[in-house]
Design an enzyme around this catalytic site. Structure first.
Site, PDB file in Angstrom:
ATOM      1  CE1 TYR A  51      -4.572   0.536  -0.223  1.00 53.80           C
ATOM      2  CE2 TYR A  51      -4.235  -1.593   0.868  1.00 53.80           C
ATOM      3  CZ  TYR A  51      -5.046  -0.224   0.106  1.00 53.80           C
ATOM      4  OH  TYR A  51      -6.273  -0.719  -0.391  1.00 53.80           O
ATOM      5  CD  GLU A  53      -4.925   4.965   0.991  1.00 54.91           C
ATOM      6  OE1 GLU A  53      -4.434   5.485   2.056  1.00 54.91           O
ATOM      7  OE2 GLU A  53      -5.795   4.553   0.487  1.00 54.91           O
ATOM      8  CG  ASP A 206      -8.128   9.474 -24.330  1.00 58.52           C
ATOM      9  OD1 ASP A 206      -7.119   8.862 -24.221  1.00 58.52           O
ATOM     10  OD2 ASP A 206      -9.388   8.942 -23.872  1.00 58.52           O
ATOM     11  CB  THR A 232      -4.950   3.257 -22.175  1.00 56.55           C
ATOM     12  OG1 THR A 232      -4.530   3.102 -23.613  1.00 56.55           O
ATOM     13  CG2 THR A 232      -6.458   3.570 -21.856  1.00 56.55           C
ATOM     14  CE  LYS A 235      -7.284   1.333 -25.782  1.00 50.82           C
ATOM     15  NZ  LYS A 235      -7.683   2.067 -24.523  1.00 50.82           N
ATOM     16  NE  ARG A 241      -6.755  -4.257 -19.398  1.00 51.05           N
ATOM     17  CZ  ARG A 241      -6.783  -4.291 -20.713  1.00 51.05           C
ATOM     18  NH1 ARG A 241      -5.983  -5.093 -21.296  1.00 51.05           N
ATOM     19  NH2 ARG A 241      -7.547  -3.694 -21.711  1.00 51.05           N
TER      20      ARG A 241
HETATM   21  N1  PLP Z   1      -9.761   6.490 -24.142  1.00 53.39           N
HETATM   22  C1  PLP Z   1      -9.837   5.904 -25.404  1.00 53.39           C
HETATM   23  C2  PLP Z   1      -9.598   6.832 -26.489  1.00 53.39           C
HETATM   24  C3  PLP Z   1     -10.025   4.456 -25.516  1.00 53.39           C
HETATM   25  O1  PLP Z   1      -9.991   4.191 -27.016  1.00 53.39           O
HETATM   26  C4  PLP Z   1     -10.165   3.675 -24.344  1.00 53.39           C
HETATM   27  C5  PLP Z   1     -10.348   2.339 -24.490  1.00 53.39           C
HETATM   28  O2  PLP Z   1     -10.592   1.784 -25.334  1.00 53.39           O
HETATM   29  C6  PLP Z   1     -10.197   4.255 -23.063  1.00 53.39           C
HETATM   30  C7  PLP Z   1      -9.733   5.823 -23.162  1.00 53.39           C
HETATM   31  C8  PLP Z   1     -10.492   3.695 -21.880  1.00 53.39           C
HETATM   32  O3  PLP Z   1      -9.519   2.651 -21.362  1.00 53.39           O
HETATM   33  P1  PLP Z   1      -9.801   1.829 -20.360  1.00 53.39           P
HETATM   34  O4  PLP Z   1     -10.463   0.730 -21.056  1.00 53.39           O
HETATM   35  O5  PLP Z   1      -8.494   1.451 -19.946  1.00 53.39           O
HETATM   36  O6  PLP Z   1     -10.791   2.354 -19.223  1.00 53.39           O
END
Ligand code: PLP
Length: 433
Positions: A51, A53, A206, A232, A235, A241
């Site tokens: 842990y 935090e 994002d 993320t 990918k 993950r």
């Molecule tokens: N943002 C985008 C552009 C995504 O394509 C995805 C998932 O496919 C996410 C966020 C969400 O990610 P997670 O599935 O890890 O929550």
């Protein structure tokens, strides 16, 4: 202490089956990849027991000297991997995944019911960018914030920036979100910055899908124009993950992003960080700075282009006509079939991809397209030659789907699909497993 084989043969057997499935299939889901053994070793390590935090040097529990060292190393590598100066940018590496990372940003810089604009989900955006239907606020983002999605120009398949500008001028959002889950082109960051500045909003990217491509500089750099960048880590970046949030160190619109975002992650929305994931991420981010990683990302893009050009040769319609990144979106509606059936038929032949809505679609459950991505099979060593062959395999599956539609109609289609799933079906010898 007993290992998995002995302690739990049931779970071991399921893992073995999944491993075999991953090994045998052509993995073309654009958001998936095969992470390295080194990353998996870190993720499966004793780091999961601790842990911690808080942030390095400011923890709520004792015994964190090595965790502090690890998280600091991970942060440094994250900034280096994306070519960012430590004085200009900071990063939080604790988000549990992409959707939590996005929600953490929203709660950091917005008040409940503030206005946001992200790309509409049926046009390639992600749920967490504020998706809602006329009947229902589907995602938490659209429940807690007022969302007005922007869309593609259906005639070109490109983001309709003129419409975004007009809508933003009227709607006056506090946040505009770039980034997508199914958009085969780069975003026009300078244009989005201009629109954002004109209405006094924050600009967030994002980059979940393309973060590996950004690290390798094979697509445009969102950091040049955005205030906040989320991602993320599993990918195209090919890590464990997880999620990350990058923020500008200088205040933006009077907000100290560093403290607002760090507080939104903890104690705002999360508790203890997943230190095993942070360990795996640190390993991934070291690799992301290597020449080998850059070569891999270049190959991801070349493979996707080879796939796109063969599909075009075979007569397919691609949304936006092609691809600049790691995915193509095929519009199957001109052939009179849908993406859901093609996904099923190809799955039976161990070709894994996903049905996807395409601009103008009426149904999200039976959408008119398929999304095909190149990162995972590029990790497994595929080049342009194999991706050209993949286009031909997909073409075979599409032809079977079209034949199935001609042979049977209505409820009989179910029967036909059962036959396709049976061991008698000639496409593959694997369906009876
Ligand atoms: N943002 C985008 C552009 C995504 O394509 C995805 C998932 O496919 C996410 C966020 C969400 O990610 P997670 O599935 O890890 O929550």
């Amino acid at each position: 202490d007993r290992g998995l084989n002995e302690a739990d043969p049931d779970v071991r057997a399921i893992i073995n089956k999944e491993k075999e499935r991953q090994f045998k299939s052509l993995e073309l889901i654009a958001s998936e990849n095969f992470t390295s053994r080194a990353v998996m070793e870190a993720v499966g390590s004793c780091l999961t027991n601790k842990y911690s935090e808080g942030l390095p040097g400011k923890r709520y529990y004792g015994g964190n000297e090595y965790i502090d060292e690890l998280e600091t190393l991970c942060q440094k590598r994250a900034l280096a991997a994306f070519h960012l100066g430590e004085n200009e940018w900071g990063v939080n590496v604790q988000p549990l995944s992409g959707s939590p990372a996005n929600f953490e940003v929203y709660t950091a810089i917005l008040n409940p019911h503030d206005r946001i604009m992200g790309l509409d989900l049926p046009h390639g955006g992600h749920l967490s960018h504020g998706f809602m239907t006329p009947k229902r606020r589907v995602s938490g983002t659209s429940i807690y914030f007022e969302s007005m999605p922007y869309r593609l120009d259906e005639s070109t398949g490109l983001v309709d920036y003129d419409m975004l500008e007009k809508t933003a001028t009227l709607f006056r959002p506090k946040l505009i979100i770039a980034g997508a889950s199914a958009y085969p082109r780069d975003f026009d960051y300078p244009r989005m910055r201009k629109i954002t500045d004109a209405v006094g909003a924050f600009l967030m990217m994002d980059m979940a899908h393309i973060s590996g491509l950004v690290a390798a500089s094979v697509v445009a750099d969102p950091f040049e124009y955005c205030d906040i960048v989320t991602t993320t880590t599993h990918k195209s970046l090919r890590g464990p993950r997880g999620g990350m949030i990058f923020f500008k160190k200088d205040p933006v619109l009077g907000v100290d992003l560093e403290s607002a975002i760090n507080n939104a992650v903890f104690p705002g929305l999360q508790g203890g960080p997943h230190n095993h994931t942070i360990g795996g991420l640190a390993v991934c981010l070291k690799h992301a700075q290597s020449p080998e990683f850059k070569a891999y990302q270049n190959q991801v893009v070349s493979n996707c282009r080879a796939l796109a050009s063969r599909l075009v040769e075979l007569g397919y319609t691609l949304v936006s006509g092609g691809s600049d990144n790691h995915l193509v979106l095929v519009d199957l509606r001109p052939l009179g079939i849908d993406g859901a059936r093609v996904e099923k038929i190809l799955d039976m032949a161990s070709i894994t991809l996903n049905k996807n809505s395409v601009p103008g679609d009426k149904s999200a459950l039976v959408p008119g397209g398929i999304r095909i991505g190149s990162p995972a099979m590029t990790t497994r060593g595929f080049t342009e030659r194999e991706f050209t062959a993949i286009a031909d395999f997909i073409h075979e599956g599409v032809k079977i789907t079209i034949d199935a539609k001609g042979l049977v109609s209505g409820s009989k289609l179910q029967e036909f699909l059962k036959f396709v799933a049976s061991p008698d079906f000639p496409l593959t010898d694997k369906v009876s497993d």
